[in-house]
Design a protein around this motif. Sequence first.
Motif, PDB file in Angstrom:
ATOM      1  N   MET A  13       0.764  -1.288   0.152  1.00 45.69           N
ATOM      2  CA  MET A  13      -0.033   0.122   0.100  1.00 45.69           C
ATOM      3  C   MET A  13       0.899   1.260  -0.222  1.00 45.69           C
ATOM      4  O   MET A  13       0.626   2.208  -0.641  1.00 45.69           O
ATOM      5  N   LEU A  14       2.140   1.061   0.385  1.00 46.88           N
ATOM      6  CA  LEU A  14       3.044   2.343   0.594  1.00 46.88           C
ATOM      7  C   LEU A  14       3.530   2.601  -0.886  1.00 46.88           C
ATOM      8  O   LEU A  14       3.572   3.900  -1.360  1.00 46.88           O
ATOM      9  N   ARG A  15       3.501   1.652  -1.777  1.00 42.28           N
ATOM     10  CA  ARG A  15       3.762   2.028  -3.239  1.00 42.28           C
ATOM     11  C   ARG A  15       2.216   2.706  -3.969  1.00 42.28           C
ATOM     12  O   ARG A  15       2.590   3.568  -4.761  1.00 42.28           O
ATOM     13  N   LYS A  16       1.407   2.545  -3.379  1.00 37.49           N
ATOM     14  CA  LYS A  16       0.118   3.122  -3.957  1.00 37.49           C
ATOM     15  C   LYS A  16      -0.293   4.447  -3.139  1.00 37.49           C
ATOM     16  O   LYS A  16      -1.414   4.996  -3.416  1.00 37.49           O
ATOM     17  N   ARG A  17       0.795   4.892  -2.378  1.00 38.91           N
ATOM     18  CA  ARG A  17       0.435   6.059  -1.492  1.00 38.91           C
ATOM     19  C   ARG A  17      -0.198   7.222  -2.336  1.00 38.91           C
ATOM     20  O   ARG A  17      -1.015   8.110  -1.776  1.00 38.91           O
ATOM     21  N   LEU A  62     -10.413   7.779  -9.225  1.00 35.24           N
ATOM     22  CA  LEU A  62      -9.071   7.000  -9.190  1.00 35.24           C
ATOM     23  C   LEU A  62      -9.532   5.702  -8.529  1.00 35.24           C
ATOM     24  O   LEU A  62     -10.357   5.426  -7.705  1.00 35.24           O
ATOM     25  N   SER A  63      -8.577   4.758  -8.985  1.00 39.95           N
ATOM     26  CA  SER A  63      -8.716   3.178  -8.474  1.00 39.95           C
ATOM     27  C   SER A  63      -7.459   2.791  -8.353  1.00 39.95           C
ATOM     28  O   SER A  63      -6.439   3.294  -9.062  1.00 39.95           O
ATOM     29  N   ILE A  64      -7.090   1.969  -7.343  1.00 36.93           N
ATOM     30  CA  ILE A  64      -5.904   1.215  -7.214  1.00 36.93           C
ATOM     31  C   ILE A  64      -5.766  -0.227  -8.058  1.00 36.93           C
ATOM     32  O   ILE A  64      -6.952  -1.063  -7.614  1.00 36.93           O
ATOM     33  N   LYS A  65      -5.006  -0.419  -8.812  1.00 38.37           N
ATOM     34  CA  LYS A  65      -5.111  -1.475  -9.739  1.00 38.37           C
ATOM     35  C   LYS A  65      -4.142  -2.412  -8.898  1.00 38.37           C
ATOM     36  O   LYS A  65      -2.852  -2.099  -8.664  1.00 38.37           O
ATOM     37  N   MET A  66      -4.768  -3.538  -8.572  1.00 40.97           N
ATOM     38  CA  MET A  66      -3.718  -4.651  -7.906  1.00 40.97           C
ATOM     39  C   MET A  66      -3.337  -5.796  -8.996  1.00 40.97           C
ATOM     40  O   MET A  66      -4.010  -5.924  -9.779  1.00 40.97           O
ATOM     41  N   THR A  67      -2.074  -5.836  -8.868  1.00 41.44           N
ATOM     42  CA  THR A  67      -1.482  -6.926  -9.683  1.00 41.44           C
ATOM     43  C   THR A  67      -1.480  -8.194  -8.953  1.00 41.44           C
ATOM     44  O   THR A  67      -2.195  -8.218  -7.724  1.00 41.44           O
ATOM     45  N   ARG A  68      -1.216  -9.339  -9.527  1.00 41.79           N
ATOM     46  CA  ARG A  68      -1.141 -10.718  -9.126  1.00 41.79           C
ATOM     47  C   ARG A  68      -0.477 -10.621  -7.642  1.00 41.79           C
ATOM     48  O   ARG A  68      -0.802 -11.408  -6.882  1.00 41.79           O
ATOM     49  N   LEU A  69       0.592 -10.064  -7.684  1.00 41.32           N
ATOM     50  CA  LEU A  69       1.519 -10.196  -6.490  1.00 41.32           C
ATOM     51  C   LEU A  69       0.812  -9.444  -5.370  1.00 41.32           C
ATOM     52  O   LEU A  69       0.855 -10.118  -4.344  1.00 41.32           O
ATOM     53  N   ASP A  70       0.097  -8.354  -5.573  1.00 37.24           N
ATOM     54  CA  ASP A  70      -0.520  -7.897  -4.657  1.00 37.24           C
ATOM     55  C   ASP A  70      -1.718  -8.712  -4.132  1.00 37.24           C
ATOM     56  O   ASP A  70      -2.163  -8.981  -2.762  1.00 37.24           O
ATOM     57  N   LYS A  71      -2.513  -9.414  -5.064  1.00 36.79           N
ATOM     58  CA  LYS A  71      -3.743 -10.121  -4.706  1.00 36.79           C
ATOM     59  C   LYS A  71      -3.094 -11.434  -4.015  1.00 36.79           C
ATOM     60  O   LYS A  71      -3.861 -11.936  -2.927  1.00 36.79           O
ATOM     61  N   ARG A  72      -2.019 -11.914  -4.387  1.00 34.23           N
ATOM     62  CA  ARG A  72      -1.396 -13.147  -3.602  1.00 34.23           C
ATOM     63  C   ARG A  72      -1.064 -12.672  -2.243  1.00 34.23           C
ATOM     64  O   ARG A  72      -1.505 -13.530  -1.383  1.00 34.23           O
ATOM     65  N   ALA A  73      -0.417 -11.675  -2.153  1.00 34.30           N
ATOM     66  CA  ALA A  73       0.045 -11.122  -0.775  1.00 34.30           C
ATOM     67  C   ALA A  73      -1.123 -11.047   0.311  1.00 34.30           C
ATOM     68  O   ALA A  73      -1.290 -11.221   1.434  1.00 34.30           O
TER      69      ALA A  73
END
Length: 79
Positions: A13-17, A62-73
């Motif tokens: 989430m810090l990456r999406k700040r 705006l929306s936060i797009k989540m990658t597979r890595l984000d979803k897996r985490a």
Amino acid sequence: MKLKVMKLWDHLMLRKRFIIETVFDQLKNISHIEHSRHRRFISFMVNLLAGLIAYSFQPKKLSIKMTRLDKRALMQICG
């Protein structure tokens, strides 16, 4: 400065700040949600709800797009 151990979700989430801060800025300036001292809890909730409704009518949100890595985490944290 010492390095601190962070939870994986906090690190992601810090990456999406930037996106999160932009949404907060829009809620404060466009929808007029601000921290003020309300005399009653119901007036606080009405102010908050009105601002969120005003934000929902904006054409571009705006929306936060989540990658597979984000979803897996997220799945590892929740389950």
